[in-house]
Design a protein around this motif. Structure first.
Motif, short mmCIF file in Angstrom:
data_model
loop_
_atom_site.label_atom_id
_atom_site.label_comp_id
_atom_site.label_asym_id
_atom_site.label_seq_id
_atom_site.Cartn_x
_atom_site.Cartn_y
_atom_site.Cartn_z
N ALA A 1 0.79 -1.21 0.00
CA ALA A 1 0.00 0.00 0.00
C ALA A 1 0.83 1.27 0.00
CB ALA A 1 -0.94 0.00 1.21
N HIS A 2 1.91 1.33 0.81
CA HIS A 2 2.63 2.58 0.99
C HIS A 2 4.13 2.33 1.08
CE1 HIS A 2 -0.98 5.03 1.78
NE2 HIS A 2 -1.45 3.92 2.35
N GLN A 3 4.88 3.34 0.68
CA GLN A 3 6.32 3.35 0.87
C GLN A 3 6.59 3.86 2.28
OE1 GLN A 3 8.57 2.17 -1.39
NE2 GLN A 3 6.80 1.61 -2.63
N GLY A 4 7.01 3.01 3.17
CA GLY A 4 7.12 3.37 4.58
C GLY A 4 5.90 2.90 5.33
N TYR A 5 5.73 3.36 6.58
CA TYR A 5 4.63 2.89 7.43
C TYR A 5 3.29 3.14 6.77
CZ TYR A 5 7.88 2.81 11.46
OH TYR A 5 8.90 2.56 12.32
N ALA A 6 2.41 2.14 6.85
CA ALA A 6 0.99 2.36 6.61
C ALA A 6 0.39 2.62 7.99
CB ALA A 6 0.35 1.14 5.94
N THR A 7 0.21 3.89 8.33
CA THR A 7 -0.05 4.27 9.71
C THR A 7 -1.48 4.02 10.17
OG1 THR A 7 -0.39 6.51 8.87
CG2 THR A 7 1.76 6.00 9.78
N GLY A 8 -2.42 3.87 9.26
CA GLY A 8 -3.79 3.66 9.67
C GLY A 8 -4.62 3.03 8.57
N VAL A 9 -5.75 2.44 8.97
CA VAL A 9 -6.67 1.83 8.02
C VAL A 9 -8.09 2.04 8.52
CG1 VAL A 9 -6.55 -0.45 9.11
CG2 VAL A 9 -7.20 -0.27 6.71
N ALA A 10 -9.02 2.22 7.59
CA ALA A 10 -10.44 2.35 7.93
C ALA A 10 -11.25 1.63 6.85
CB ALA A 10 -10.85 3.81 8.01
N LEU A 11 -12.41 1.10 7.25
CA LEU A 11 -13.30 0.38 6.32
C LEU A 11 -14.56 1.20 6.08
CD1 LEU A 11 -13.33 -3.41 7.31
CD2 LEU A 11 -12.46 -2.39 5.22
N THR A 12 -15.10 1.08 4.88
CA THR A 12 -16.41 1.65 4.61
C THR A 12 -17.47 0.79 5.29
OG1 THR A 12 -16.53 0.39 2.55
CG2 THR A 12 -15.69 2.64 2.42
N PRO A 13 -18.66 1.32 5.56
CA PRO A 13 -19.68 0.56 6.30
C PRO A 13 -20.04 -0.77 5.65
CG PRO A 13 -20.28 2.88 6.21
CD PRO A 13 -19.09 2.72 5.31
N ASP A 14 -20.02 -0.84 4.30
CA ASP A 14 -20.38 -2.09 3.64
C ASP A 14 -19.20 -3.06 3.54
OD1 ASP A 14 -18.78 -0.87 1.76
OD2 ASP A 14 -20.36 -0.66 0.24
#
Length: 874
Positions: free
Chosen positions: A481-494
């Motif tokens: 996903a990212h170069q370096g830390y992927a600091t956070g993740v969130a999901l859509t309601p569905d």
């Protein structure tokens, strides 16, 4: 035959003119490397050979040889080939007729073998004929003369002779048998699942100019909210300039607004259940409430000293929980701007011994969960404020928490880079660990449960987005996903989209596989929280003794307090430090001044400025060695500065300069001899200083590692403790080792002699990971007391929940004070080894403790930016 000098002969292959050739002799052309016979009576003809099929790019090869006369070759070859072909066809027809005699009788074994051999020979001849270039009229009528037969022939009708001998030949019509090397079926003959789309990435959102630390999706699935700030300097996070939260349209990926107001890096963000409000926490310590629709700040909450690291709304949005560097969880009333109680502090939950990283409510609103650097997860009763349960099992900090839709299972993520515990752990709310889901070498930074309750996504320190099947306990998908830390993740309601944020300043929206049926979700609940009795940091004067022994909290420092010392009469204290905590690390600060203040009133008398780095240690000189009444003090910093101060004027007497050999390096600790003549510093080197000449002696040799603690014995010998658990007593005159005190197995942070020199004490715990250059909590965490003369260990005092940072003997030598990483101060009886009191008041590490001259009071300095004055029990 003689050489024909002066005549040139062309090479038959390349035409190059060659001289000095002897007719009739063979030569090799130096240009094309072709071999030929020099012109003479019998001149050979050059024939072009077909290149090797395996080397289609090779040049034609010329071969020279004596060939039959041209007319014979061209007249006989076509007839021989044509006649052979006709003969083969005729024989094949006769064999076929003889095999099918009309009576259904198969041929005898001898006839079958003869026919098979004949057919094999004919197929070989046909292959040779196809390999040779032939005139069109000689090709078989059913084949193209320019197309070669493929190596693997398609299935054809077979005669009974080609069947294995053990099988009974079939009745007519003959049964076809597949060829010896059947062709591979084309892919379209075998149904395959549809291929994955070439990219699962839906949007890449650009707009942040610095690191992104947090991300949230509104419950209505319309907006994304992100926050960040800061940059890396020498591997540490520094304050930046981009502190605005950004709001994005989830469907289009476009930025639709900014929320500006924080004065430092934004560390956390949360959205209310009705999608109308946003809460954010920052390293400036504050918590802001925002009106998302109006894009304006609605309310400001004081938050947490040192920085706010996590925020979460209650299931119905009436309350907000926040957590911070101070290791405390606070619950706020945020029911609305019109409500009189909005913004009030309702609960303060204490129990963690280190900084916090994550917090969330249970779906029913009755409980709250928190996790952090002390490697524990704690469950709190929101209504009473009491700790219900502690989840233990992680070996490293807990970075993220998530609850299943039914509220019965908990996911936690942890890990350090190259540490022993990267990955997820699945729990029930009774504290039982259900599964360990490791991500080797890749610490988890964010987690979300899927709406089906059987899947989860997590973001990692290596920049990956993981999709887990929790029932099968395996990773079903991983995206870089990212170069370096992927600091956070969130999901859509569905559950069909995941949003990640990273230190590469990008926000990305990802397409996820279709989720399963929605799990049963607990209806959002909430309990009524009444306001607790407020805690007063500084009681009004005159200060009465309280049950916990806390007389005063001196809170005039703006950054971490690392050291404190008291004048001989006990009237004044000198304290200093510097630095801030960010992402669990101590970073360089800006305020390195020392404060001289009155112990009884807390009033600041003077501010001593001169250090350019964090102050690590302070030592008082005896009054008799100073030109002024208040005496002098010596302070050291971690960049090697050593400054002597006049406390009466608040000015420098002079800085002490190291004159070698080599370089001094950083200073971690300083001590002054009883007569005030000498000073001892530890750190990168162990060095003795003359305070009359302000010169250093040659550094002590044989110290194996960084020195964290030093002390003088009453008779002038020196004591040092290092990061390998060694406590070594040396001669103050020649540096020779006198004794080694054994017992500690980890870092020794502090050493002290009893006033009579009979005993010495040392506090330790923890270790340094050499590969990562990081501190790792240990298991020692003890105070050990030895007889100074014999080296015999007489006491092991263990109570602290982390390493012991400081130890001190009382003026009469019968009691010992200790403080440490867990923020507590313990009082011990030397004779019995019993802990007589535990003083609680600091919210972060307690770095140093000292007795006042009366022996009935003590001071302790802490990373929570305060110095506490304690009254000790008799």
């Amino acid at each position: 035959m003689a050489t024909q000098a002066g005549k040139s002969v062309p090479c038959p292959a390349c035409g190059k003119k060659l001289k000095g050739l002897v007719p009739g002799k063979r030569f090799q052309c130096p240009g094309c490397r072709a071999s030929f016979t020099a012109p003479g009576p019998a001149l050979p003809t050059a024939a072009v050979l077909s290149p090797d099929p395996a080397d289609s790019g090779a040049e034609p090869v010329f071969r020279f040889e004596d060939l039959p006369p041209e007319p014979r070759r061209h007249s006989l070859a076509p007839w021989l080939i044509g006649g052979g072909t006709i003969a083969v066809l005729a024989i094949a027809s006769l064999v076929a007729l003889s095999m099918d005699s009309g009576d259904g009788t198969p041929p005898r074994d001898g006839e079958r073998i003869a026919v098979r051999d004949k057919e094999k020979g004919d197929r070989g001849k046909e292959k040779e004929q196809l390999d040779e270039p032939k005139p069109p009229e000689t090709a078989p009528p059913d084949e193209s003369p320019t197309v070669k037969r493929p190596p693997v022939e398609p299935p054809r009708e077979k005669t009974p002779e080609e069947q294995p001998p053990v099988q009974k030949p079939p009745a007519k019509p003959p049964v076809q048998r597949p060829p010896d090397n059947p062709p591979v079926k084309p892919p379209e003959q075998k149904p395959l699942p549809p291929p994955e789309p070439p990219s699962r990435l839906v949007h890449t959102l650009r707009g942040h100019t610095e690191f992104i630390h947090c991300v949230a999706v509104t419950p209505d699935g319309q907006w994304i909210v992100t926050g960040g700030g800061g940059k890396a300097v020498d591997g540490l996070l520094k304050t930046g300039t981009d502190f605005a939260l950004r709001v994005w349209d989830l469907k289009t990926g476009s930025e639709v607004g900014k929320l500006s107001g924080h004065a430092d890096n934004v560390a956390c963000v949360a959205v209310s259940p009705d999608s109308s409000r946003v809460a954010s926490g920052s390293q400036d310590g504050k918590v802001f409430l925002w009106d998302l629709k109006a894009r304006r700040k609605e309310k400001e909450l004081p938050g947490h000293p040192g920085g706010t690291t996590a925020v979460a709304f209650s299931p119905r949005g009436s309350y907000l929980a926040s957590a911070g560097i101070d290791g405390v969880v606070r619950v706020w009333d945020v029911r609305g701007s019109r409500d009189r109680g909005s913004g009030e502090l309702l609960r303060t939950l204490r129990g963690h011994t280190e900084s916090l990283l994550t917090v969330l409510f249970t779906p029913d609103g009755k409980y709250l969960l928190s996790g952090g650097f002390d490697k524990t997860i704690r469950l709190w009763d929101v209504q009473t404020g009491k700790e219900v349960r502690v989840f233990r099992g992680h070996a490293e900090p807990v970075w993220a928490l998530a609850l299943s839709p039914d509220g019965k299972r908990l996911l936690s993520g942890s890990g350090w880079a190259k540490g022993p515990d990267p990955g997820l752990r699945l729990w029930d709310l009774e504290g039982k660990q259900l599964a360990h889901l490791p991500t080797p070498g890749d610490p988890v930074r964010g987690i979300c449960f899927g709406p089906d309750g059987t899947h989860a996504v997590c973001s990692s320190e290596e920049g990956f987005l993981y999709l887990w099947d929790l029932e099968k306990r395996k990773i079903v998908r991983r995206d870089e996903a990212h170069q370096g830390y992927a600091t956070g993740v969130a999901l859509t309601p569905d559950g069909r989209r995941a949003v990640t944020a990273g230190l590469d300043r990008l926000v990305k929206v990802w397409r996820l596989p279709e989720p399963g049926p929605l799990a049963v979700r607990v209806e959002a609940g909430e309990v009524k929280i009444t306001k607790e009795t407020p805690v007063v940091d500084r009681p009004p004067d005159p200060t009465p003794a309280n049950p916990k022994g806390l007389l005063r909290r001196f809170a005039k420092h703006t950054e971490l307090v690392r050291a404190v010392a008291v004048t001989r009469d006990g009237r004044l204290a000198l304290s200093g430090g510097g630095g801030v905590i960010a992402d669990g690390k101590v970073n360089k600060g800006v305020d390195y001044s020392l404060l001289l203040w009155e112990v009884d009133s807390g009033d600041v008398r003077s501010r001593l400025r001169g250090h350019t780095a964090n102050v690590t240690s302070i030592a008082m000189l005896p009054d008799g060695g100073a030109p002024a009444r208040l005496g002098r003090a010596l302070s050291a910093s971690n960049n090697g500065e050593l400054i002597l101060w006049n406390l009466e004027t608040g000015q420098q007497v002079r800085p002490l300069r190291f004159s070698g050999p080599g370089t001094l390096g950083g200073i971690a600790c300083v001590a002054v001899s009883r007569d005030g003549r000498f000073a001892l510093t530890g750190g990168a080197q162990l060095v003795l200083w003359d305070l009359k000449t302000f010169q250093n002696f040659k550094p002590f040799t044989g110290q194996p590692a960084w020195v964290h603690a030093v002390a003088f014995s009453p008779d002038g010998n020196v004591l040092a403790g290092d990061e390998f658990g060694a406590v070594i007593l040396r001669s103050g005159t020649n540096g020779r080792q006198l004794r080694r005190f054994k017992g500690h197995s980890e870092i020794v942070w502090s050493v002290a002699f009893s006033p009579d020199g009979k005993y010495l004490a040392a506090g330790g715990g923890g270790r340094l990971d050499a590969q990562q250059n990081l501190y790792v909590p240990g298991e020692d965490n003890t105070v050990r007391i030895w007889e100074a003369a014999t080296g015999k260990e007489v006491r092991v005092l263990k109570s602290h929940g982390g390493e012991v940072h400081s130890v001190a003997f009382s003026p009469h030598g019968k009691r010992v004070l200790s403080c440490g990483r867990d923020g507590t101060v313990s009082l011990w009886d030397v004779n019995s080894g019993k802990e007589t009191a535990v003083l609680r008041g600091h919210t972060l590490f307690a770095e140093q403790v000292v007795f006042l001259p009366d022996g009935r009071r003590a001071l302790s300095a802490s990373f929570d930016r305060t110095v506490c004055l304690w009254e000790l029990p008799e």
